[in-house]
Design a protein around this motif. Structure first.
Motif, PDB file in Angstrom:
ATOM      1  N   VAL A 289      43.788  38.184  31.872  1.00 36.75           N
ATOM      2  CA  VAL A 289      42.754  39.039  32.458  1.00 36.75           C
ATOM      3  C   VAL A 289      41.894  38.253  33.448  1.00 36.75           C
ATOM      4  O   VAL A 289      41.534  38.735  34.513  1.00 36.75           O
ATOM      5  N   VAL A 290      41.572  36.981  33.078  1.00 38.07           N
ATOM      6  CA  VAL A 290      40.781  36.130  33.977  1.00 38.07           C
ATOM      7  C   VAL A 290      41.530  35.879  35.281  1.00 38.07           C
ATOM      8  O   VAL A 290      40.970  35.933  36.371  1.00 38.07           O
ATOM      9  N   VAL A 291      42.853  35.606  35.160  1.00 41.23           N
ATOM     10  CA  VAL A 291      43.670  35.399  36.368  1.00 41.23           C
ATOM     11  C   VAL A 291      43.645  36.650  37.249  1.00 41.23           C
ATOM     12  O   VAL A 291      43.491  36.585  38.462  1.00 41.23           O
ATOM     13  N   GLY A 292      43.797  37.833  36.590  1.00 42.31           N
ATOM     14  CA  GLY A 292      43.737  39.076  37.353  1.00 42.31           C
ATOM     15  C   GLY A 292      42.382  39.284  38.000  1.00 42.31           C
ATOM     16  O   GLY A 292      42.283  39.737  39.150  1.00 42.31           O
ATOM     17  N   ALA A 293      41.304  38.943  37.263  1.00 40.10           N
ATOM     18  CA  ALA A 293      39.952  39.094  37.810  1.00 40.10           C
ATOM     19  C   ALA A 293      39.731  38.176  39.010  1.00 40.10           C
ATOM     20  O   ALA A 293      39.122  38.563  40.004  1.00 40.10           O
ATOM     21  N   LEU A 294      40.217  36.928  38.899  1.00 41.15           N
ATOM     22  CA  LEU A 294      40.082  35.994  40.030  1.00 41.15           C
ATOM     23  C   LEU A 294      40.838  36.503  41.256  1.00 41.15           C
ATOM     24  O   LEU A 294      40.365  36.379  42.387  1.00 41.15           O
ATOM     25  N   ALA A 295      42.022  37.084  41.016  1.00 46.78           N
ATOM     26  CA  ALA A 295      42.784  37.641  42.133  1.00 46.78           C
ATOM     27  C   ALA A 295      42.035  38.808  42.760  1.00 46.78           C
ATOM     28  O   ALA A 295      41.994  38.966  43.983  1.00 46.78           O
ATOM     29  N   ARG A 296      41.403  39.615  41.920  1.00 43.43           N
ATOM     30  CA  ARG A 296      40.630  40.762  42.427  1.00 43.43           C
ATOM     31  C   ARG A 296      39.431  40.292  43.240  1.00 43.43           C
ATOM     32  O   ARG A 296      39.132  40.816  44.317  1.00 43.43           O
TER      33      ARG A 296
END
Length: 263
Positions: free
Chosen positions: A20-27
């Motif tokens: 989720v953190v990786v996805g948030a950073l990408a967002r």
């Protein structure tokens, strides 16, 4: 609850949080580059799902490799243990009572010596770790101090011609609070002469980009609490216009604050 089940919960929950953190950073990265919220949400869920899938593939691949290695090592260990047992049995038959005593004494002395060396090694490692932590903390504080100083120099450079000294000092104090993620308790109410709202938006984006990953909502609050001309504009509107027309205005979009000194 069974301890083993609890361990599985912790492991998979940690993996989920990381994904989720990786996805948030990408967002965040996508929004920082000017993307819209809808597409950013799609990027977030896509990256999160791909991260989970990638983790599952790695686990399956490693499981096959580990099982193969265990079979190989088990065969080697069985062969080695059989040879060692045979040698030990023969040696045991040939050792006298006196020889056993000498060996036992030597073994005890060696164990005592090894124990002393282990204690020394552990103490040395502890001292080294403390020294490393201290050095890393000092380096981190130095980097943060230099980063803040660059932001304050940039702020003074951009507003020196348009603000009174006391207002410029108040703006620098607000930037300092923003950098350490503290709220501005009271509105500062700074009036600007010669600058448009577009200039203020650009300034806000440059400060946000310099101190990221602080959310853009926070720099929008800073602008609204500091500049009188933005009192009647809601936070979402300020946020959506932070990077409008990057090359226009007196204050322009600056991808790296260090570069403003070169222009």
């Amino acid at each position: 609850m069974n301890l083993k089940y609890f361990e599985y919960i912790v492991i998979y929950l940690s993996v989920l949080v990381v994904c989720v953190v990786v996805g948030a950073l990408a967002r965040i990265s996508f929004i920082g580059k000017g993307g819209d919220e809808y597409t950013a949400n799609i990027v977030f869920w896509s990256i999160t799902a791909l991260s989970i899938l990638f983790y599952a593939i790695i686990i399956l691949f490693l499981d096959v490799i580990i099982v193969g290695f265990r079979k190989i090592f088990r065969k080697k260990n069985n062969s080695t243990n059989s040879t060692v047992d045979l040698i030990q049995t023969k040696n045991h038959e040939n050792i006298t009572i006196g020889q056993k005593k000498i060996i036992d004494d030597n073994t005890a002395n060696q164990l005592i010596q090894d124990s002393k060396e282990d204690i020394k090694d552990q103490t040395s490692e502890k001292v080294n770790l403390e020294s490393i932590r201290k050095n890393q903390l000092q380096q981190k504080q130095q980097i943060e101090s230099e980063k803040l100083q660059l932001a304050l120099d940039y702020t003074r450079n951009q507003f020196a011609l348009y603000l009174k000294d006391e207002d410029l000092d108040a703006l620098c104090d607000a930037v300092n609070l923003y950098s350490i993620k503290e709220d501005i308790l009271n509105n500062i109410s700074i009036y600007t002469k010669g600058l448009t709202n577009l200039d203020l938006y650009h300034f806000g984006w440059n400060i946000w980009n310099h101190f990221r990953p602080i959310k853009q909502e926070e720099v929008s609050k800073l602008l609204k609490n500091v500049f009188v001309s933005l009192d009647d504009i809601d936070l979402e509107s300020i946020k959506s216009h932070l990077k409008d027309e990057p090359k226009k205005g007196i204050i322009k979009i600056q991808e790296n604050l260090a570069d403003y000194q070169k222009t």
